[in-house]
Design an enzyme around this catalytic site. Structure first.
Site, short mmCIF file in Angstrom:
data_model
loop_
_atom_site.label_atom_id
_atom_site.label_comp_id
_atom_site.label_asym_id
_atom_site.label_seq_id
_atom_site.Cartn_x
_atom_site.Cartn_y
_atom_site.Cartn_z
N HIS A 137 -3.23 17.00 0.76
CA HIS A 137 -4.01 16.04 1.55
C HIS A 137 -3.47 14.62 1.37
CE1 HIS A 137 -7.27 15.46 -1.84
NE2 HIS A 137 -6.35 14.52 -1.95
N GLU A 142 -7.96 16.98 4.59
CA GLU A 142 -7.69 18.26 3.94
C GLU A 142 -6.87 19.17 4.85
OE1 GLU A 142 -8.29 18.19 0.93
OE2 GLU A 142 -10.36 17.81 0.34
C1 F6R Z 1 -7.57 8.52 -2.78
C2 F6R Z 1 -7.07 9.51 -1.84
C3 F6R Z 1 -6.44 10.79 -2.27
C4 F6R Z 1 -5.64 10.72 -3.55
C5 F6R Z 1 -5.14 12.10 -3.97
C6 F6R Z 1 -4.37 12.06 -5.27
O1 F6R Z 1 -8.08 7.39 -2.12
O2 F6R Z 1 -7.21 9.29 -0.68
O3 F6R Z 1 -5.63 11.28 -1.23
O4 F6R Z 1 -4.55 9.85 -3.35
O5 F6R Z 1 -6.23 12.96 -4.09
O6 F6R Z 1 -5.23 11.70 -6.29
P1 F6R Z 1 -4.67 11.39 -7.76
O7 F6R Z 1 -3.85 10.13 -7.63
O8 F6R Z 1 -5.89 11.15 -8.61
O9 F6R Z 1 -3.86 12.55 -8.16
#
Ligand code: F6R
Length: 240
Positions: A137, A142
Protein backbone atom coordinates in the site's frame (compact mmCIF):
# COMPACT_ATOMS: atom_id res chain seq x y z
CA UNK A 1 11.87 5.31 -11.37
CA UNK A 2 15.18 6.52 -10.07
CA UNK A 3 16.34 3.97 -7.49
CA UNK A 4 19.00 4.99 -4.99
CA UNK A 5 20.43 2.18 -2.86
CA UNK A 6 22.02 3.07 0.45
CA UNK A 7 23.46 1.12 3.35
CA UNK A 8 20.95 1.46 6.14
CA UNK A 9 18.11 3.44 7.72
CA UNK A 10 20.37 6.32 8.74
CA UNK A 11 21.82 6.67 5.23
CA UNK A 12 18.28 6.53 3.78
CA UNK A 13 17.18 9.36 6.08
CA UNK A 14 20.26 11.46 5.21
CA UNK A 15 19.78 11.01 1.46
CA UNK A 16 16.10 11.92 1.82
CA UNK A 17 17.14 15.01 3.80
CA UNK A 18 19.35 16.12 0.90
CA UNK A 19 16.44 15.87 -1.52
CA UNK A 20 14.06 17.77 0.76
CA UNK A 21 16.66 20.51 1.33
CA UNK A 22 17.19 20.72 -2.43
CA UNK A 23 13.44 21.14 -2.89
CA UNK A 24 13.24 23.90 -0.24
CA UNK A 25 16.28 25.67 -1.71
CA UNK A 26 14.64 25.64 -5.14
CA UNK A 27 11.31 26.88 -3.79
CA UNK A 28 11.02 28.17 -0.26
CA UNK A 29 7.22 28.08 -0.37
CA UNK A 30 7.12 24.43 -1.42
CA UNK A 31 4.12 22.21 -0.76
CA UNK A 32 5.19 18.93 0.80
CA UNK A 33 3.15 15.74 1.05
CA UNK A 34 4.00 13.93 4.27
CA UNK A 35 3.74 10.37 5.53
CA UNK A 36 3.61 8.93 9.04
CA UNK A 37 4.82 5.53 10.30
CA UNK A 38 8.35 4.52 11.28
CA UNK A 39 10.01 5.10 7.91
CA UNK A 40 10.11 8.92 7.74
CA UNK A 41 10.89 9.52 11.44
CA UNK A 42 14.66 9.62 10.79
CA UNK A 43 14.13 12.13 7.98
CA UNK A 44 11.96 14.27 10.27
CA UNK A 45 14.66 14.19 12.97
CA UNK A 46 17.22 15.33 10.42
CA UNK A 47 14.91 18.09 9.18
CA UNK A 48 14.55 19.34 12.75
CA UNK A 49 18.36 19.44 13.15
CA UNK A 50 18.74 21.23 9.80
CA UNK A 51 16.15 23.75 10.91
CA UNK A 52 17.79 24.30 14.32
CA UNK A 53 21.12 24.86 12.51
CA UNK A 54 19.32 27.43 10.35
CA UNK A 55 19.87 25.59 7.07
CA UNK A 56 16.16 25.52 6.28
CA UNK A 57 12.99 27.31 7.23
CA UNK A 58 9.41 26.06 6.98
CA UNK A 59 7.94 29.55 7.37
CA UNK A 60 6.45 29.49 3.87
CA UNK A 61 6.05 25.72 3.51
CA UNK A 62 2.63 24.05 3.25
CA UNK A 63 2.11 20.40 4.16
CA UNK A 64 -0.54 17.81 3.37
CA UNK A 65 -0.48 14.48 5.15
CA UNK A 66 -1.50 11.31 3.39
CA UNK A 67 -3.93 9.93 5.91
CA UNK A 68 -5.57 9.89 9.32
CA UNK A 69 -7.21 7.14 11.36
CA UNK A 70 -10.96 7.14 11.89
CA UNK A 71 -12.17 6.45 15.41
CA UNK A 72 -9.27 8.08 17.27
CA UNK A 73 -9.67 11.56 18.64
CA UNK A 74 -7.18 13.96 17.00
CA UNK A 75 -5.55 14.37 20.39
CA UNK A 76 -5.10 10.62 20.92
CA UNK A 77 -1.32 10.00 21.06
CA UNK A 78 -1.48 7.60 18.09
CA UNK A 79 -3.55 9.83 15.81
CA UNK A 80 -1.49 10.98 12.86
CA UNK A 81 -2.18 14.57 13.91
CA UNK A 82 -0.42 13.89 17.25
CA UNK A 83 2.31 11.89 15.50
CA UNK A 84 3.17 14.76 13.16
CA UNK A 85 3.18 17.32 15.96
CA UNK A 86 5.44 15.13 18.10
CA UNK A 87 7.87 14.10 15.35
CA UNK A 88 8.05 17.30 13.30
CA UNK A 89 5.68 20.22 13.53
CA UNK A 90 6.25 21.30 17.13
CA UNK A 91 10.01 21.50 16.50
CA UNK A 92 10.02 23.67 13.35
CA UNK A 93 8.86 27.14 12.32
CA UNK A 94 5.86 26.03 10.25
CA UNK A 95 2.66 28.06 10.53
CA UNK A 96 -0.31 26.11 11.93
CA UNK A 97 -2.44 27.42 9.06
CA UNK A 98 -0.16 25.69 6.56
CA UNK A 99 -0.50 22.21 8.11
CA UNK A 100 -3.17 19.95 6.63
CA UNK A 101 -4.32 16.49 7.67
CA UNK A 102 -7.70 14.96 6.93
CA UNK A 103 -10.22 15.78 9.66
CA UNK A 104 -11.77 12.68 11.14
CA UNK A 105 -14.90 13.93 12.90
CA UNK A 106 -17.01 10.80 13.15
CA UNK A 107 -20.22 12.86 12.72
CA UNK A 108 -19.23 14.39 9.40
CA UNK A 109 -16.84 12.01 7.70
CA UNK A 110 -18.26 12.38 4.19
CA UNK A 111 -17.87 16.18 4.42
CA UNK A 112 -14.33 15.75 5.75
CA UNK A 113 -13.40 13.50 2.82
CA UNK A 114 -14.82 15.97 0.31
CA UNK A 115 -13.16 18.95 2.00
CA UNK A 116 -9.75 17.27 1.95
CA UNK A 117 -10.11 16.22 -1.67
CA UNK A 118 -11.17 19.76 -2.65
CA UNK A 119 -8.12 21.16 -0.87
CA UNK A 120 -5.86 18.70 -2.68
CA UNK A 121 -7.33 19.62 -6.03
CA UNK A 122 -6.54 23.30 -5.36
CA UNK A 123 -2.93 22.61 -4.31
CA UNK A 124 -0.12 20.95 -6.21
CA UNK A 125 2.27 18.92 -4.11
CA UNK A 126 5.85 19.66 -5.11
CA UNK A 127 7.39 16.74 -3.25
CA UNK A 128 5.41 13.79 -1.87
CA UNK A 129 7.11 11.60 0.70
CA UNK A 130 5.84 8.02 0.85
CA UNK A 131 6.52 4.88 2.82
CA UNK A 132 5.29 1.48 1.61
CA UNK A 133 3.20 -1.12 3.39
CA UNK A 134 4.38 -4.73 3.50
CA UNK A 135 1.29 -5.41 1.33
CA UNK A 136 2.33 -2.76 -1.19
CA UNK A 137 0.00 0.00 0.00
CA UNK A 138 0.89 3.68 -0.45
CA UNK A 139 -0.96 6.08 1.80
CA UNK A 140 -3.66 3.68 2.97
CA UNK A 141 -4.54 2.58 -0.57
CA UNK A 142 -4.79 -1.11 0.14
CA UNK A 143 -4.46 -3.82 -2.55
CA UNK A 144 -7.42 -3.65 -4.94
CA UNK A 145 -7.82 0.14 -4.78
CA UNK A 146 -8.44 1.54 -8.29
CA UNK A 147 -5.71 3.84 -9.61
CA UNK A 148 -8.37 6.50 -10.31
CA UNK A 149 -9.37 6.63 -6.63
CA UNK A 150 -9.41 10.06 -4.95
CA UNK A 151 -9.56 10.77 -1.19
CA UNK A 152 -11.79 8.17 0.49
CA UNK A 153 -12.65 6.20 3.59
CA UNK A 154 -10.77 2.91 3.57
CA UNK A 155 -11.28 -0.30 5.50
CA UNK A 156 -7.78 -1.18 6.63
CA UNK A 157 -6.41 -4.60 5.68
CA UNK A 158 -5.85 -7.05 8.50
CA UNK A 159 -2.15 -7.05 7.47
CA UNK A 160 -1.95 -3.27 7.88
CA UNK A 161 -3.65 -3.43 11.29
CA UNK A 162 -1.24 -6.18 12.37
CA UNK A 163 1.77 -4.18 11.14
CA UNK A 164 0.57 -1.10 13.03
CA UNK A 165 -0.40 -2.96 16.21
CA UNK A 166 3.09 -2.17 17.56
CA UNK A 167 1.89 1.37 18.27
CA UNK A 168 -1.15 0.22 20.27
CA UNK A 169 -1.88 -1.90 23.39
CA UNK A 170 -3.36 -4.67 21.26
CA UNK A 171 -4.58 -5.38 17.74
CA UNK A 172 -8.13 -4.67 18.92
CA UNK A 173 -7.20 -1.05 19.63
CA UNK A 174 -5.89 -0.45 16.08
CA UNK A 175 -8.51 1.52 14.12
CA UNK A 176 -10.34 -0.39 11.41
CA UNK A 177 -10.74 2.55 9.07
CA UNK A 178 -8.90 5.65 7.89
CA UNK A 179 -9.29 8.62 5.55
CA UNK A 180 -6.58 8.54 2.92
CA UNK A 181 -5.51 10.47 -0.14
CA UNK A 182 -6.32 8.27 -3.13
CA UNK A 183 -3.79 7.01 -5.64
CA UNK A 184 -4.95 9.66 -8.11
CA UNK A 185 -4.15 12.44 -5.60
CA UNK A 186 -0.72 10.94 -4.89
CA UNK A 187 0.14 10.57 -8.58
CA UNK A 188 -0.52 14.29 -9.18
CA UNK A 189 2.57 15.27 -7.14
CA UNK A 190 5.40 16.79 -9.19
CA UNK A 191 8.00 14.59 -7.52
CA UNK A 192 7.45 11.45 -5.45
CA UNK A 193 10.04 10.27 -2.95
CA UNK A 194 9.41 6.77 -1.61
CA UNK A 195 11.54 5.53 1.29
CA UNK A 196 11.93 1.94 2.42
CA UNK A 197 14.11 0.27 5.00
CA UNK A 198 14.30 -3.26 6.35
CA UNK A 199 13.98 -6.83 5.11
CA UNK A 200 10.23 -6.85 5.77
CA UNK A 201 9.84 -4.39 2.86
CA UNK A 202 12.00 -6.35 0.37
CA UNK A 203 9.15 -8.24 -1.33
CA UNK A 204 6.94 -5.13 -1.58
CA UNK A 205 9.86 -3.21 -3.15
CA UNK A 206 10.62 -5.99 -5.61
CA UNK A 207 6.97 -6.08 -6.79
CA UNK A 208 6.82 -2.28 -6.94
CA UNK A 209 9.90 -2.06 -9.17
CA UNK A 210 9.78 -5.23 -11.27
CA UNK A 211 6.23 -6.52 -10.99
CA UNK A 212 3.32 -5.79 -13.30
CA UNK A 213 1.55 -2.46 -12.80
CA UNK A 214 -1.55 -3.80 -11.13
CA UNK A 215 -4.01 -2.75 -8.43
CA UNK A 216 -3.15 -5.88 -6.44
CA UNK A 217 0.13 -4.10 -5.63
CA UNK A 218 -0.77 -0.40 -5.34
CA UNK A 219 2.84 0.90 -5.24
CA UNK A 220 3.43 -0.57 -8.73
CA UNK A 221 1.51 2.45 -10.09
CA UNK A 222 4.63 4.50 -9.33
CA UNK A 223 6.28 2.89 -12.39
CA UNK A 224 3.95 5.21 -14.35
CA UNK A 225 5.01 8.40 -12.54
CA UNK A 226 7.37 10.60 -14.59
CA UNK A 227 9.44 11.75 -11.59
CA UNK A 228 9.64 9.14 -8.85
CA UNK A 229 12.71 8.64 -6.66
CA UNK A 230 13.03 5.57 -4.45
CA UNK A 231 15.58 5.43 -1.63
CA UNK A 232 16.03 1.89 -0.35
CA UNK A 233 18.47 0.47 2.14
CA UNK A 234 20.34 -2.78 1.53
CA UNK A 235 17.81 -4.92 3.36
CA UNK A 236 14.80 -3.47 1.52
CA UNK A 237 16.67 -3.76 -1.79
CA UNK A 238 17.74 -7.36 -1.17
CA UNK A 239 15.37 -8.85 -3.78
CA UNK A 240 16.16 -6.33 -6.52
C1 F6R B 1 1.58 6.50 6.57
C2 F6R B 1 1.19 5.74 5.40
C3 F6R B 1 1.61 4.33 5.17
C4 F6R B 1 2.99 3.99 5.67
C5 F6R B 1 3.28 2.50 5.50
C6 F6R B 1 4.64 2.11 6.03
O1 F6R B 1 1.09 7.82 6.52
O2 F6R B 1 0.46 6.27 4.62
O3 F6R B 1 1.52 4.04 3.79
O4 F6R B 1 3.94 4.74 4.96
O5 F6R B 1 2.30 1.76 6.16
O6 F6R B 1 4.66 2.30 7.40
P1 F6R B 1 6.02 2.15 8.23
O7 F6R B 1 6.89 3.30 7.80
O8 F6R B 1 5.62 2.30 9.68
O9 F6R B 1 6.60 0.84 7.89
Amino acid sequence: MNIIKVKNYEAMSKKALELVIHQLNMKKDSTLGLATGSTPVGLYQQLIVAHKNRYISFKDVKTFNLDEYIGLDRNHPESYFSFMNRHLFEHIDISEDNIHLPNNDINRLEEDVKAYNDLLSKNTIDLQILGIGTNGHIGFNEPGTPFEQETFIVDLDMKTREDNARFFDSIDSVPKQAITMGIKNIMKANHILLLASGANKAEAIKKMVDGPVDITHPASVLQLHPNCTVIVDEAAASQL
